[in-house]
Design an enzyme around this catalytic site. Structure first.
Site, PDB file in Angstrom:
ATOM      1  N   TYR A  99      -6.959  -0.594  28.388  1.00 42.16           N
ATOM      2  CA  TYR A  99      -8.208  -0.178  27.733  1.00 42.16           C
ATOM      3  C   TYR A  99      -8.520   1.240  28.153  1.00 42.16           C
ATOM      4  CZ  TYR A  99     -10.645  -3.370  24.707  1.00 42.16           C
ATOM      5  OH  TYR A  99     -11.025  -4.074  23.612  1.00 42.16           O
TER       6      TYR A  99
ATOM      7  N   GLU B 186     -11.380   3.298  26.508  1.00 40.34           N
ATOM      8  CA  GLU B 186     -12.480   3.841  25.681  1.00 40.34           C
ATOM      9  C   GLU B 186     -12.966   5.151  26.287  1.00 40.34           C
ATOM     10  OE1 GLU B 186     -15.592   1.088  24.713  1.00 40.34           O
ATOM     11  OE2 GLU B 186     -14.146  -0.493  24.288  1.00 40.34           O
TER      12      GLU B 186
ATOM     13  N   ASP C 208      -8.748  15.220   3.300  1.00 32.66           N
ATOM     14  CA  ASP C 208      -7.964  14.063   3.739  1.00 32.66           C
ATOM     15  C   ASP C 208      -6.516  14.339   3.321  1.00 32.66           C
ATOM     16  OD1 ASP C 208      -6.643  11.680   3.984  1.00 32.66           O
ATOM     17  OD2 ASP C 208      -8.165  10.461   3.002  1.00 32.66           O
TER      18      ASP C 208
ATOM     19  N   THR D 103      -3.362  10.394   7.941  1.00 31.28           N
ATOM     20  CA  THR D 103      -2.603   9.302   8.542  1.00 31.28           C
ATOM     21  C   THR D 103      -1.393   9.960   9.207  1.00 31.28           C
ATOM     22  OG1 THR D 103      -1.375   8.999   6.502  1.00 31.28           O
ATOM     23  CG2 THR D 103      -3.247   7.541   6.837  1.00 31.28           C
TER      24      THR D 103
ATOM     25  N   LYS E  63       2.830   8.590   6.908  1.00 28.98           N
ATOM     26  CA  LYS E  63       3.370   8.818   5.567  1.00 28.98           C
ATOM     27  C   LYS E  63       4.383   9.972   5.659  1.00 28.98           C
ATOM     28  CE  LYS E  63      -1.125   7.649   3.445  1.00 28.98           C
ATOM     29  NZ  LYS E  63      -1.355   6.275   3.617  1.00 28.98           N
TER      30      LYS E  63
ATOM     31  N   ARG F  44       2.190   4.124  12.432  1.00 29.39           N
ATOM     32  CA  ARG F  44       1.042   3.809  11.587  1.00 29.39           C
ATOM     33  C   ARG F  44      -0.230   4.182  12.348  1.00 29.39           C
ATOM     34  NH1 ARG F  44       0.763   1.498   7.038  1.00 29.39           N
ATOM     35  NH2 ARG F  44       3.017   1.563   6.939  1.00 29.39           N
TER      36      ARG F  44
HETATM   37  N1  PLP Z   1      -6.529   8.463   2.803  1.00 27.84           N
HETATM   38  C1  PLP Z   1      -5.598   8.567   1.861  1.00 27.84           C
HETATM   39  C2  PLP Z   1      -5.565   9.797   0.999  1.00 27.84           C
HETATM   40  C3  PLP Z   1      -4.661   7.554   1.687  1.00 27.84           C
HETATM   41  O1  PLP Z   1      -3.722   7.651   0.717  1.00 27.84           O
HETATM   42  C4  PLP Z   1      -4.730   6.406   2.518  1.00 27.84           C
HETATM   43  C5  PLP Z   1      -3.778   5.276   2.386  1.00 27.84           C
HETATM   44  O2  PLP Z   1      -3.067   5.084   1.504  1.00 27.84           O
HETATM   45  C6  PLP Z   1      -5.743   6.342   3.479  1.00 27.84           C
HETATM   46  C7  PLP Z   1      -6.626   7.383   3.601  1.00 27.84           C
HETATM   47  C8  PLP Z   1      -5.915   5.129   4.350  1.00 27.84           C
HETATM   48  O3  PLP Z   1      -4.951   5.034   5.313  1.00 27.84           O
HETATM   49  P1  PLP Z   1      -4.754   3.665   6.138  1.00 27.84           P
HETATM   50  O4  PLP Z   1      -4.070   2.723   5.231  1.00 27.84           O
HETATM   51  O5  PLP Z   1      -3.959   4.082   7.327  1.00 27.84           O
HETATM   52  O6  PLP Z   1      -6.133   3.211   6.537  1.00 27.84           O
END
Ligand code: PLP
Length: 482
Positions: free
Chosen positions: A68, A70, A245, A274, A277, A283
């Site tokens: 842990y 945090e 994002d 993320t 990808k 992950r």
């Molecule tokens: N943001 C975008 C643009 C995504 O394509 C995705 C997932 O496909 C996410 C956020 C969410 O990611 P996670 O599945 O790791 O929560």
């Protein structure tokens, strides 16, 4: 002296691990073993998937998971975190260096978590609210009912402008089925009906009228570049925070394929991603930001997250270190070259692509040109061993469930080593399946948006050709579990 057959270090590591697991629950060891075979056998075109390196995978399978931690580096709510401190600091250092960011927060467990952390950080920075300040420093379970009521009152009318789902946006960008759609009043920007490209003039007009707190850029299924310099200009004009994002295209930013106006990091106040990808890590999620948001972002735990996943942060550090190598730049460029070659191959065979092509790692096939729904096309392709996913296209007449699109992406096949010349064969296989699939019927004989009929023999023939192609590029060549 006869030479012992040598096994690679990787084989030994994974075999031994599976032996240990098999001793406790053989079904799990079998499932793990079967998964590598499934992955090896399929032509994976899911734009959001990839294959992490053995080093990344091994970094996750150990006792760091037992801890842990945090809090943040040097400020933990638990004792005994010196090794987790090292792990988190190294991962953050690689992230900052790789992306040229002032601050990196590597704790989010997923992309959704990273976005939530970012939303709270921007709210905490921008919205005057004693209740929000209290929420930011206390454990969530210490907040009283009055605190929550005050919080709801103070947050009341915050707005977010995000890309519409059918133009390629993501659920977490303010849409109802996700918590972001309950936290914010959302308005969407979309794409030009003629070109399929983001209409920045319409976006600007909408931002002027709507006055959002956050403009969010980034996508899951938009096949072109986004001009983040222009997005920031629009955000500044209406006093919004620009959040990007980059979950899908982080690998292309890391690999310096997306630079200048197309690199979000110098332009946005806050960037989320993320790590699994195109970045090819474990992950997980991550937040990058400028100095003004760093303290708020670091409060992701306890505001949004519980204990971090130290083993996954270790794997993020390994993946980010890999992404800083020159080979990763070459990989990122090949991802884009392959996507273009695939798009060209499909177009030459008569497929209709949204926007007519691609500039990034993905393309969106409008399968209504084949007389199919996305659902039918996805299943027919899967029967032939080609793994894709259905996706809505702009103004999709079939909605988000059946859809009219198939999204294809090249990060995974590029990791495997497929070349631009081979992308033509991939295009040929996709086109063969789609052009020889027809609409199926329900039991009562009515045409169904879900049912399909693939001509006899096609699945087998395509699967054989795809197996020939994949055999030239073994997946995880250093791992032999037999
Ligand atoms: N943001 C975008 C643009 C995504 O394509 C995705 C997932 O496909 C996410 C956020 C969410 O990611 P996670 O599945 O790791 O929560």
């Amino acid at each position: 002296m006869s030479a012992e057959p040598t096994r690679t270090t990787e084989s030994t590591a994974f075999r031994s691990g599976l032996d240990v697991i098999r001793g406790i629950e053989p079904r799990i060891a079998d499932a793990i073993g079967a998964e590598i075979e499934d992955q090896r056998a399929s032509l994976k075109l899911i734009a959001s998937e990839n294959y992490a390196s053995p080093a990344v995978l091994l970094a996750m399978g150990n006792w760091l998971s037992d801890k842990y931690a945090e809090g943040t580096v040097g400020r933990r709510f638990y004792a005994g975190c010196r090794n987790v401190d090292t792990v988190e600091a190294v991962a953050a250092e690689h992230a900052r260096e790789l992306f040229g960011a002032r601050h990196a927060y590597v704790q989010p467990h997923s992309g959704i978590d990273a976005n939530l952390v970012a939303f709270w950080a921007v709210l905490a920075q921008r919205v005057e609210s004693p209740a929000l300040e209290r929420a930011g420093v206390r454990q969530v379970n210490e907040l009283t009912d009055e605190d929550w009521a005050a919080l709801r009152r103070d947050l009341g009318d915050q707005r977010m402008l995000g890309m519409s789902l059918d133009a390629g946006g993501h659920l977490t960008h303010g849409f109802r089925p996700n918590i972001s759609g309950k936290m914010f009043h959302q308005r969407s920007y979309g794409t030009d009906p003629e070109t399929g490209l983001i209409d920045y003039d319409a976006l600007r007009a909408s931002a002027r009228e709507f006055r959002p707190l956050i403009i969010i850029a980034g996508y899951s299924a938009y096949p072109r570049l986004v001009n983040f310099r222009l997005m920031r200009e629009i955000a500044d004009e209406v006093d919004a925070t620009l959040m990007v994002d980059m979950a899908h295209f982080a690998g292309l930013v890391a690999g310096k394929v997306l630079t200048g106006d197309f690199d979000p990091v110098p332009h946005a106040q806050i960037v989320t991603t993320t790590t699994h990808k195109s970045l090819r890590g474990p992950r997980g999620g991550m937040v990058l930001c400028d100095d003004s948001l760093a303290d708020q972002v670091d409060r992701g735990c306890p505001m949004v997250l519980g204990g971090p996943l130290p083993h996954v942060m270790a794997a993020k550090a390994v993946a980010l270190a890999e992404a800083r190598q020159p080979e990763f730049r070459a990989y990122a460029q090949r991802v884009v070259d392959n996507a273009r070659a695939l798009a060209d191959g499909l177009t030459r065979r008569g497929a209709r692509l949204v926007t007519g092509g691609t500039d990034n790692h993905l393309a969106l096939i409008d399968v209504s040109g084949y007389g199919l729904t996305g659902r039918q096309a996805e299943e027919a392709l899967l029967e032939a061993g080609i793994v894709t996913n259905r996706n809505a296209i702009p103004r999709d007449p079939n909605g988000a469930w059946y859809t009219s699109g198939i999204r294809v992406g090249t990060p995974a096949l590029t990791t495997r080593g497929l070349t631009t010349a081979e992308m033509d064969e991939v295009a040929e296989l996709i086109d063969t399946v789609l052009s020889r699939t027809s609409v199926g019927t329900t039991r009562s004989g009515k045409p169904s948006k879900a049912a399909y009929a693939l001509e006899d023999g096609v699945a087998k023939q395509v699967a054989e050709r795809s197996a020939d192609l994949l055999a030239k590029h073994p997946l995880y060549p250093g791992i032999d579990l037999s």
